[in-house]
Design a protein around this motif. Sequence first.
Motif, PDB file in Angstrom:
ATOM      1  N   GLY A  55       2.072   5.769  13.792  1.00 12.64           N
ATOM      2  CA  GLY A  55       1.181   6.716  13.111  1.00 12.64           C
ATOM      3  C   GLY A  55       1.179   6.410  11.622  1.00 12.64           C
ATOM      4  O   GLY A  55       1.321   7.293  10.785  1.00 12.64           O
ATOM      5  N   ASP A  77      -1.457   2.575  14.469  1.00 10.86           N
ATOM      6  CA  ASP A  77      -2.176   3.845  14.353  1.00 10.86           C
ATOM      7  C   ASP A  77      -3.327   3.864  15.341  1.00 10.86           C
ATOM      8  O   ASP A  77      -3.910   2.823  15.670  1.00 10.86           O
ATOM      9  CB  ASP A  77      -2.709   4.066  12.929  1.00 10.86           C
ATOM     10  CG  ASP A  77      -2.975   5.541  12.653  1.00 10.86           C
ATOM     11  OD1 ASP A  77      -2.101   6.205  12.066  1.00 10.86           O
ATOM     12  OD2 ASP A  77      -4.063   6.032  13.051  1.00 10.86           O
ATOM     13  N   LEU A  78      -3.662   5.066  15.780  1.00  9.39           N
ATOM     14  CA  LEU A  78      -4.710   5.242  16.783  1.00  9.39           C
ATOM     15  C   LEU A  78      -6.106   4.971  16.228  1.00  9.39           C
ATOM     16  O   LEU A  78      -7.003   4.568  16.967  1.00  9.39           O
ATOM     17  CB  LEU A  78      -4.632   6.684  17.300  1.00  9.39           C
ATOM     18  CG  LEU A  78      -5.429   7.082  18.520  1.00  9.39           C
ATOM     19  CD1 LEU A  78      -5.035   6.247  19.735  1.00  9.39           C
ATOM     20  CD2 LEU A  78      -5.198   8.574  18.829  1.00  9.39           C
ATOM     21  N   VAL A 103      -3.972  -1.458  16.063  1.00  4.55           N
ATOM     22  CA  VAL A 103      -4.498  -0.220  16.639  1.00  4.55           C
ATOM     23  C   VAL A 103      -3.762   0.010  17.951  1.00  4.55           C
ATOM     24  O   VAL A 103      -3.633  -0.905  18.766  1.00  4.55           O
ATOM     25  CB  VAL A 103      -6.017  -0.338  16.895  1.00  4.55           C
ATOM     26  CG1 VAL A 103      -6.541   0.908  17.615  1.00  4.55           C
ATOM     27  CG2 VAL A 103      -6.775  -0.555  15.583  1.00  4.55           C
ATOM     28  N   SER A 105      -1.517   3.360  20.495  1.00  3.02           N
ATOM     29  CA  SER A 105      -1.109   4.750  20.599  1.00  3.02           C
ATOM     30  C   SER A 105       0.403   4.872  20.749  1.00  3.02           C
ATOM     31  O   SER A 105       1.035   4.085  21.454  1.00  3.02           O
ATOM     32  CB  SER A 105      -1.797   5.431  21.785  1.00  3.02           C
ATOM     33  OG  SER A 105      -1.427   6.809  21.781  1.00  3.02           O
ATOM     34  N   ASN A 127       2.055  14.362  16.897  1.00  6.39           N
ATOM     35  CA  ASN A 127       0.905  14.061  17.761  1.00  6.39           C
ATOM     36  C   ASN A 127       1.285  13.981  19.237  1.00  6.39           C
ATOM     37  O   ASN A 127       0.453  14.272  20.107  1.00  6.39           O
ATOM     38  CB  ASN A 127       0.227  12.758  17.320  1.00  6.39           C
ATOM     39  CG  ASN A 127      -0.591  12.953  16.060  1.00  6.39           C
ATOM     40  OD1 ASN A 127      -1.548  13.723  16.053  1.00  6.39           O
ATOM     41  ND2 ASN A 127      -0.194  12.290  14.975  1.00  6.39           N
TER      42      ASN A 127
END
Length: 258
Positions: A55, A77-78, A103, A105, A127
């Motif tokens: 994140g 990061d998403l 990129v 999750s 999150n």
Amino acid sequence: MSNENKSSIHDFDVEMICEYFSGLKRQGPGSPDTTRKAASFITGLNKNSRIADLGCGTGTQTLTLAEAVPGHITGLDLFPPFIEIMEQNIAEAGLQERITAVVGSMDDLPFNRGSLDLIWSEGAIYNIGFRRGINEWRDYLDIGGWLAVSEVSWFTDERPDEIADMWQQAYPEIDTIPAKVAQMQEAGYAPLAAFAIPDSDWKEHFYAPMRPVQEAFLAKYGDSEAARGFIENQRWEEDLYNRYCQYYGYVFYIGRKI
Ligand code: SAH
């Protein structure tokens, strides 16, 4: 709760939120001093160490971390727009050899089990939830590997209803520092340090830079009710922080997989 007219961040258009936070150096409360302080607890890393910053947003703290500890960092990061900005920041800092931005999750990590020496995460583990995050991420750490995450926490056992209600709605997993430390120990970490990040990490490093971004955002999207509501919500959160910051804040939790 008392602010039913104010939707949670999740109700707004994700692209709009992304654009708003892309205009900010940080997407969560923190500062270079705090990153360095947390990093000062981590020992035993070397240039071959494997580090993940989960994140990472646009990577401001990742760059600070790269100066503070040796090893290779993968920032994950998403949101692709954050990773694009991060790639520019890495190139500008000349840190391409030290940091890779991907990129992905945090609930489906692209690392081998037992392969990481340090998992870092500032203002992001909420999150997937602190308890789930520390338990699942532990599998990816080598024995003796470090976990360093910041997480919103209560500073006291009692708190006024207004702020209790807000957090009950926004993140019911918020808990006291001893409760979070106990969760780390239960999850199989030696909880070696915990410290609250200073007020200035919120007020000066997070909320103050938002004000010009809010003005520009309203100038561009002021016709949209959703955009106005989003900014109103940001300002409401800042106001709550100013009024109740003696009751809650971000705490850095640092532990070692045993
Ligand atoms: N660490 C940065 C960003 C914190 S904001 C800082 O301290 O400034 C939280 C970040 O988590 C955002 O960048 C958001 O895009 C990211 N995020 C949200 N859900 C995620 C997920 N499932 N996996 C990875 N990143 C996620």
